[in-house]
Structures are given as structure tokens and as C-alpha cells.
Scaffold this motif. Sequence first.
Motif, PDB file in Angstrom:
ATOM      1  N   GLU A   1      -0.627  -6.125 -13.325  1.00 40.87           N
ATOM      2  CA  GLU A   1      -0.132  -4.768 -13.098  1.00 40.87           C
ATOM      3  C   GLU A   1       0.154  -4.557 -11.613  1.00 40.87           C
ATOM      4  N   LEU A   2      -0.741  -5.039 -10.777  1.00 39.60           N
ATOM      5  CA  LEU A   2      -0.514  -4.935  -9.335  1.00 39.60           C
ATOM      6  C   LEU A   2       0.664  -5.810  -8.914  1.00 39.60           C
ATOM      7  N   LEU A   3       0.800  -6.975  -9.523  1.00 41.89           N
ATOM      8  CA  LEU A   3       1.922  -7.860  -9.195  1.00 41.89           C
ATOM      9  C   LEU A   3       3.244  -7.169  -9.505  1.00 41.89           C
ATOM     10  N   ALA A   4       3.300  -6.437 -10.612  1.00 41.48           N
ATOM     11  CA  ALA A   4       4.516  -5.705 -10.968  1.00 41.48           C
ATOM     12  C   ALA A   4       4.842  -4.651  -9.905  1.00 41.48           C
ATOM     13  N   GLN A   5       3.800  -4.001  -9.385  1.00 39.41           N
ATOM     14  CA  GLN A   5       4.009  -3.009  -8.325  1.00 39.41           C
ATOM     15  C   GLN A   5       4.476  -3.686  -7.038  1.00 39.41           C
ATOM     16  N   PHE A   6       3.939  -4.866  -6.761  1.00 38.81           N
ATOM     17  CA  PHE A   6       4.342  -5.614  -5.565  1.00 38.81           C
ATOM     18  C   PHE A   6       5.813  -6.014  -5.653  1.00 38.81           C
ATOM     19  N   ILE A   7       6.227  -6.485  -6.831  1.00 41.81           N
ATOM     20  CA  ILE A   7       7.630  -6.858  -7.031  1.00 41.81           C
ATOM     21  C   ILE A   7       8.536  -5.649  -6.837  1.00 41.81           C
ATOM     22  N   GLN A   8       8.090  -4.504  -7.342  1.00 41.01           N
ATOM     23  CA  GLN A   8       8.878  -3.285  -7.170  1.00 41.01           C
ATOM     24  C   GLN A   8       8.975  -2.915  -5.691  1.00 41.01           C
ATOM     25  N   ALA A   9       7.905  -3.191  -4.945  1.00 37.43           N
ATOM     26  CA  ALA A   9       7.860  -2.821  -3.528  1.00 37.43           C
ATOM     27  C   ALA A   9       8.800  -3.666  -2.676  1.00 37.43           C
TER      28      ALA A   9
ATOM     29  N   ALA B   1       0.824  -1.208   0.000  1.00 37.82           N
ATOM     30  CA  ALA B   1       0.000   0.000   0.000  1.00 37.82           C
ATOM     31  C   ALA B   1       0.860   1.260   0.000  1.00 37.82           C
ATOM     32  N   LYS B   2       1.997   1.207   0.672  1.00 37.79           N
ATOM     33  CA  LYS B   2       2.950   2.325   0.657  1.00 37.79           C
ATOM     34  C   LYS B   2       3.477   2.537  -0.757  1.00 37.79           C
ATOM     35  N   GLN B   3       3.793   1.448  -1.430  1.00 40.50           N
ATOM     36  CA  GLN B   3       4.264   1.526  -2.812  1.00 40.50           C
ATOM     37  C   GLN B   3       3.229   2.196  -3.717  1.00 40.50           C
ATOM     38  N   LEU B   4       1.957   1.920  -3.470  1.00 44.19           N
ATOM     39  CA  LEU B   4       0.884   2.478  -4.291  1.00 44.19           C
ATOM     40  C   LEU B   4       0.494   3.890  -3.882  1.00 44.19           C
ATOM     41  N   GLY B   5       1.148   4.426  -2.840  1.00 42.87           N
ATOM     42  CA  GLY B   5       0.903   5.809  -2.452  1.00 42.87           C
ATOM     43  C   GLY B   5      -0.380   6.039  -1.686  1.00 42.87           C
ATOM     44  N   PHE B   6      -0.918   5.008  -1.044  1.00 44.38           N
ATOM     45  CA  PHE B   6      -2.154   5.164  -0.285  1.00 44.38           C
ATOM     46  C   PHE B   6      -1.931   6.066   0.930  1.00 44.38           C
ATOM     47  N   GLU B   7      -3.006   6.705   1.373  1.00 49.82           N
ATOM     48  CA  GLU B   7      -2.960   7.520   2.579  1.00 49.82           C
ATOM     49  C   GLU B   7      -2.823   6.624   3.806  1.00 49.82           C
TER      50      GLU B   7
END
Length: 404
Positions: A312-320, A175-181
Motif C-alpha cells: 500500500e505504501l509502495l503504491a503511494q510512493f509510485i504515485q508520488a 512524506a509530502k504525498q502522505l500529507g505529513f506535517e
Amino acid sequence: MNQSNQFKTVSIDQLVPGMYVVAVLKQRGRVEIKTEGWVRTDAMIAQLKKKGVLELLTDPSKDLNQSKETTELPTSDPVSTAADAKKNRAVPYSKELEQAQVLYQQAKGLQKKAFADIQAGRPLALQPFVDCANGVIESVFRNQDALLCISRIRDKDAYLLEHSVNVSILMTIFAKQLGFEQELIQQLATGALLHDMGKIKVPDHILNKPGRLDPDELQEMRNHVIYSFELLESIAGLSQASLDVAAVHHERLDGKGYPLGLKDLQISLYGRMIAIVDTYDAITATRCYKEGQSGITALKIMKKESHSYDQELLAQFIQAIGIHPVGTLVKLKSQKLAIVLKANLVDPLKPVVKVFYHTKFRHYLEVQELDLAQTKVDDEIEAAVMPEDFDIDLMRFFRQSVLQ
């Protein structure tokens, strides 16, 4: 953090033409809506309102109006304050590691107490889980490598206690990677801590069976999602996002998940996130009926099963979390074993590692910290490996050489 990951939550009344919508977060009714793309006209916004959309996730970096001199839209639930920024200021890995150990043990203790309360028929109190989630969030924002490393060093006999703690840590990092509040991150982290509470109602002979489950046993195991939802639904003050995490963590995009068989856009953004996180931790864990796999193997499995997981979310998770997450055991080109100690965001293949064993000569080495990104270091990661392959007691090494 990359600007493209600074997502913003907006209400339907704050939505204007030119914004890029990533996902619908809240809506009335169950009409399927295409959740990603630009909002081009006021008429499109009117249609979204008509379909019951209440809240959306947007990507400001793709805003077609961003070149104009406009003030930044307020989010629907602003919670970032100067105090939060100070509290979450980055600290060195070594400094955060000690606090991370304490947090992890406290979180496991909370899980153990909650399971005992459920068995005794006592109601679950929300506040201890919120406090625990806040502790995880603060640690992750100070230095996520510390808790990530702690979560990778597992006790194979404590899966039930550790799994939800690990999922909460990973969900927070995601969630931090995705910029959530921060408030939304708290709700997701809390839901992750609670998502498997229903497993305590599954008989032990099924929960801990070393062999394949028969159809009736499999159905009972799957019922843990329903049991979890029923338990959580009775907790006063628990957010809808927290409930959502628990209710849909086994749903899959192709409709072959359970218990509802939801598919595609029927599964919320949070549901698609928890599916990735829960699966990743489950694959990498050693349990009574299977050996754990490396993190990179888990990620390859989920990439291959593109019909089940949002790629797409998996790619963000890997980046995180990185290709070789902190806490991963790796074999170097020199045939030495090392544990990944610190991530390298610039070059994920060259983290800081702690070398301690030679695989060719089968003996322990003097522990050495090695930054693979340094030009003078002539070594590199060959593969992620499992400690069982070399009869390594990783937990013992970790306690003696990393936590000291």
C-alpha cells in the motif's frame, strides 16, 4: 493532492470513535497492535491507551463523523503557518532547477564534511542537517520535479555521498504525498540524510569490493546500520523519528532484514517508508559491483517482493514520483531518446520530455522539448532505458542541455 492522502497526526487523547487509524506512530512497550481500521467505540480507545499507544496517524477522508458539522481536529504538532505557505508556493520548474542544483551540491558537501568529522573523531552537529533538510523540503514543495531530476543524474564514483541525499529527497516527496506535517517531514528528511553515516566505519576494501562479499565481509557491511545508530544516538536533539529511519532501513516485513530481524507491525510506518525509498535508490544507482537499473525496474522488483515491502505504501510512493520519474531516460516509439523533464499528474505516461538522440541512426539530434500530452504530438514512451545501452554520457548532456 488527493484528499485521501491528507493524513493527520493525533494524540491518543484526541482520538474519538469514528476516526480511521492508518498507523500507530508512538507507543510505550512492544505489544503488537493492528494499526489500520476504524475506531468504533470508547472501549477500543481505552484498550489502545492500556496498551501504551501515545500517537496515531489518521485518515480524515474516511472519518465516519465527517458528515457532521464538527470542527477539524487540531493535529498534535501544528506547524503550518502563513509564512510556510508563502515560502513553499509553487514555482515553475525552470526557475527551481537552478536552486535545486545549489541545494544538491551543498547537501553533498555536508555529507563529505560529516564523513571527515567521523573519521577524525569529531562529534556531528545536528543543525546543519536540519538546515539542509529544510532546504530540501522547501524546494520539494515549490516544485519537486527539479530536485527529483537532479537526483537522477548520478556520478557513479560518488555513491556514498549522493545516496543519502537522494534518499532524503525521495523521503521528503513520499512524506509530502502522505500529507505529513512539515515538522515530521523535516525529521524524516534529516534521518534520511544521516541514515548511512555508519558506512564510513566499514573498511574500504569491503565497501568498494567489486565482487561478491564473503560471509564475514557481508556481516561487517550489515554492521553499518549499528554503527549509524550508535553515531546518531549521541547527537543531542535528534528526534526519535530520525533515529527510527536510520535504525530500521534494512528491516523487512517478512523478518529477513537486519540487524534486528523485525517483521510486520514491529516495523514502524517510518521504517516501512525508508525501506522502500532506500531500496529504490540503491537499485537505480550504478555502483562498483553493478550497473544501475531503471526506476520502473526497481518498482517492479519491489512489487514482486511483496513479502518484504508494504504494498500500500509502495503504491503511494509510485504515485508520488511517477511511473517514469523526472530525470529518467526513455526511448520513444519514434526510436528517439529523451529525458523526462516534467511529470504529468493527470496522465503519468505522458510527461514533458527533452528529445536529443536517435537510436536507429546513432546520432545526436537538435534538442527539442516535447509535451507528450499534446494532441498534436504523435509519439509516446516505449520503455525506460539506461544510458550505458547507447553509450550516452547522460551527465554531460544534462549539464549542457538541461541545466543551461
